[in-house]
Design an enzyme around this catalytic site. Structure first.
Site, short mmCIF file in Angstrom:
data_model
loop_
_atom_site.label_atom_id
_atom_site.label_comp_id
_atom_site.label_asym_id
_atom_site.label_seq_id
_atom_site.Cartn_x
_atom_site.Cartn_y
_atom_site.Cartn_z
N GLY A 57 38.18 44.93 44.54
CA GLY A 57 37.10 45.12 45.51
C GLY A 57 37.61 45.24 46.92
O GLY A 57 38.81 45.12 47.18
N ASN A 103 28.44 42.49 37.73
CA ASN A 103 29.37 43.37 37.01
C ASN A 103 29.90 42.74 35.72
O ASN A 103 30.02 43.40 34.71
CB ASN A 103 30.58 43.69 37.90
CG ASN A 103 30.17 44.40 39.18
OD1 ASN A 103 29.15 45.08 39.24
ND2 ASN A 103 30.95 44.21 40.22
N GLU A 121 45.75 42.75 37.78
CA GLU A 121 45.18 43.71 36.84
C GLU A 121 44.97 45.09 37.45
O GLU A 121 44.93 46.08 36.75
CB GLU A 121 43.90 43.18 36.18
CG GLU A 121 42.73 43.00 37.10
CD GLU A 121 41.47 42.52 36.39
OE1 GLU A 121 41.57 41.78 35.39
OE2 GLU A 121 40.37 42.86 36.85
#
Lengths: 481, 481
Positions: B259, B374, B284
């Site tokens: 983000g 999400n 990740e």
């Protein structure tokens, strides 16, 4: 002094003298896990001294009355980690007299060694034998290897009431420090990769105290009708699952939580039909139920960090320690509970909880969200990393409270880690379910019939609003207080 | 047909034909992670068909509009795992039209292969090249290796808009099945243990579709003043910590959440003074901020499962892929996010959250406890297993809501996993604190000054009752709704 339990010219002294050398505000790291293998004489001497103590006490897991009753009642513990299971310690934590913080068992060794948790001073550990630079733990290993590594000053209680043959159970392996940490080289739960001794720098050994005092271990109640119904549902779910998944083609690796229900569930596996699959235990405690399975030849091997047996179970094990040690291994708690090993062995984890909510979150520690019971212990180590994570619990507490609730007021295990919930009424297999489906399964399969209508009413109201996990926040916690 | 991207005599076809072969109620496993590397043409063809579809769609992580907008708006997805980040998918999950369940990224490969999550039918994956029994993924690896292993039918989209040089980033390793699962033989975050190809049984390959279409990737906003203040507090905390702990004697291994804030925090590390320690990324996603660090020579290596770059970041990377691939490795998500590796490398994890409560529990997913944003993604993989777990977030949402709240109405990260909380106002180092101490730290150091008095009032009222984590359940959730 020479003795087969004390080898070499060691600083043997009495408990009061050893206690007198402990600074009043020391951080004390003590052995003990599953209410066995904890030091007894030095803590008691500290409790009985008239000094004004303000100790920090870090144990491996639960310990006996000398620490969590006597020292607490003497108001000598200012700070306590990571688990307690005696009323006085619980009360002191809950009324804020004692700053208590619980912590995952698997993480505690690292926490103490380099995690910024405490600044360790003295380790006080129970052993069945000690030499100039080694000791052999008694009924539990816990975090003793990490604690001994962390301190400058080491006090060893050599307990003659613990058979020397306990050495046969221990397999001491120390993980390296990150970032060069190697994987633990254990390729099967029952394998051995170390020896019985915890080694240390001889300069650390400041006192050796001889004791002769049994542990004050767990007492297990006899299985209730509800325990047996839960066990039957669990057995039936597991029997299907071992047929379904390729993970269980040759063996089933199990872990059970500490306590009477866990003990009853272990014992009840004797009746399970897993075909010719090997049954293997990879958990944190050996409880009496496992001895039954071993004696019946139904358990191939068992790995844990503590012989958390009842007094009768201890007698049984002590009388035949050599035979049991062929199939039972005790490891440091940062090996027994290690996430990587739980994953690699594909463990089926069966733990209890105080309550589970409609979306699969579980509260294991805080009654009504506020009052601490014991601590999270190793339950999340296993629940998070198991190939199959099961929570097994009665559907009610007493006659007037459901353990399936709209929203838990404290979360120890999130929806992401709970695969199935088992009560005496049935099994909710939550894998792959969306939250609304999960809620319906938990109401229909797990809740006590007396509470299903109320739970459904809550859901109907909540489902009126949008939301992936619809809640009515005005009423969500109204089942508590 | 011969082409350097399609090697051998393969079943090349068009998207509509490949889509027509997908059963109407199929379980579709798709590539894609961090909004890149997802299949485009076949999902779009499915969305545009006039068939009545009821698909189950499992992605690696977040994917593009073709799946989470077009297919959702065509009402073609009945069930969706494990993460979505587009408004139509979010709405469908929240109003119950689409059964959505989120899941830890690290666990998803196992879940799909043998965990009882789904019964896989068809994998549709994007590649930069394909042969009879191999493919090379495009901008993300995600769970594609596990998905390709799990299905009988494989559809490969070969995308000419993705440079073939992406092959240089990939390092494909497949974990074995428990209980004979070996540790992943990775001894450093930047090491390579596999090759660029995902291999498969050639009988699975049912269709190859050629496409030429860029990803629709993330857009990052420019860092705000608040972002910069959070970054400054984080930098100062980390600078002290790397001096304190022996884990960071030679290097610091970092992970940042996905983000704009995570991206800003990565970039801001350029100003950190970690002495001559190597800076290494083990996370990740690779975001634009990491490219800055790489270009400045400040980052030794980076390991992730996705090149989750902005369009400008993609241009920058594609133009110089060979050079970047020297220091950047993309791994399967069950390697990049593996608990055992996060532990072994002693990672410092920095993730965001929607809100944190006074006892250190965090909500990352559900607005007001009900509405899914999400999904948990990989945040808990890192937060749980890191040597140091930090949550970094602004103290408020907009001008009228505190992100430090009495009780979070949904818990994704428990108090046991959060070591420190950082906001633009300061840092609360929660390690070793009892809950009441934690609450005071979070109010004094992290809360926005406008909300401190109200939070303190809540605590005063709650502390009137006994309890390890005293709550006033009547008021605990009153800050929400």
């Amino acid at each position: 002094m020479t003795d087969q339990r004390i080898e070499g010219d060691l600083p043997v002294t009495d408990a009061a003298s050893a206690a007198a050398d402990v600074p009043a505000d020391a951080t004390l790291l003590v052995s003990g896990f599953g209410s066995v293998g904890y030091p007894k004489a030095v803590p008691l001497a500290l409790a009985e001294s008239d000094r004004d103590l303000s100790l920090t006490v870090v144990s491996g897991g639960s310990v006996g009355a000398e620490i969590d009753v006597e020292l607490v009642e003497a108001d000598a513990i200012a700070r306590r980690y990571p688990y307690q299971a005696r009323a006085p310690a619980r009360e002191a934590a809950n009324d804020g007299r004692m700053a208590f913080a619980d912590r995952h068992i698997s993480a505690l060794g690292d926490d103490v060694q380099f995690g910024g948790l405490v600044d360790p001073d003295v380790a006080v550990v129970e052993a069945v034998a000690v030499g100039e630079d080694w000791l052999v733990p008694s009924g539990s290993v816990g975090h003793t290897p990490a604690y001994v590594d962390s301190v400058d000053s080491l006090v060893v209680e050599v307990n003659r009431a613990q058979p020397r043959s306990l050495a046969g159970f221990h397999d001491i392996y120390r993980p390296d420090l990150p970032p060069e940490r190697d994987p633990v080289p254990l390729s099967a739960p029952g394998e051995r990769i170390g020896g019985p001794r915890i080694e240390f720098d001889p300069a650390k050994l400041t006192a050796v105290v001889e004791t002769d005092c049994r542990d004050e271990p767990y007492e297990f109640r006899d299985p209730t009708e509800t325990d047996r119904a839960i066990a039957a549902n669990l057995r039936s779910f597991l029997t299907d699952e071992v047929e379904r998944s390729p993970l269980f083609a040759d063996s089933v690796r199990l872990q059970f939580g500490v306590g009477s229900l866990g003990n009853a569930l272990m014992g009840a596996l004797a009746d399970a039909d897993f075909g010719d699959r090997e049954l293997i235990y990879f958990g944190e405690v050996i409880q009496d139920g496992l001895l039954d399975l071993l004696d019946a030849g139904q358990l191939d091997s068992a790995s844990a960090t503590s012989l958390a047996l009842s007094a009768a179970g201890q007698d049984r094990l002590f009388a035949d320690a050599e035979r049991y040690a062929e199939d039972v291994v005790l490891r440091p708690a940062d090996v027994s509970n290690r996430p990587a090993l739980i994953d690699r062995f594909g463990v089926v984890a069966v733990n209890s909880a105080l309550e589970v909510d409609l979306y699969g979150h579980a509260n294991s520690t805080h009654v009504d969200g506020s009052r601490m019971l014991n601590g999270i212990g190793g339950s999340a180590d296993f629940t998070r990393n198991a190939a199959l994570s099961i929570l097994a619990l009665p559907s009610t507490v007493g006659s007037d409270r459901s353990r399936i609730v709209p929203m838990v007021p404290h979360v120890d295990h999130t929806e992401h880690d709970v695969d199935a919930v088992v009560t005496e009424h049935g099994v909710a297999d939550l894998r792959g379910t969306a939250p609304r489906e999960r809620a319906r399964l938990l109401v229909d399969r797990c809740a006590h019939p007396d509470y299903r209508e109320q739970l459904q009413e809550y859901l109907d109201r909540a489902f009126d609003s949008d939301g992936h996990e619809p809640h009515d926040l005005d009423a969500a916690l109204s089942w508590h207080e």
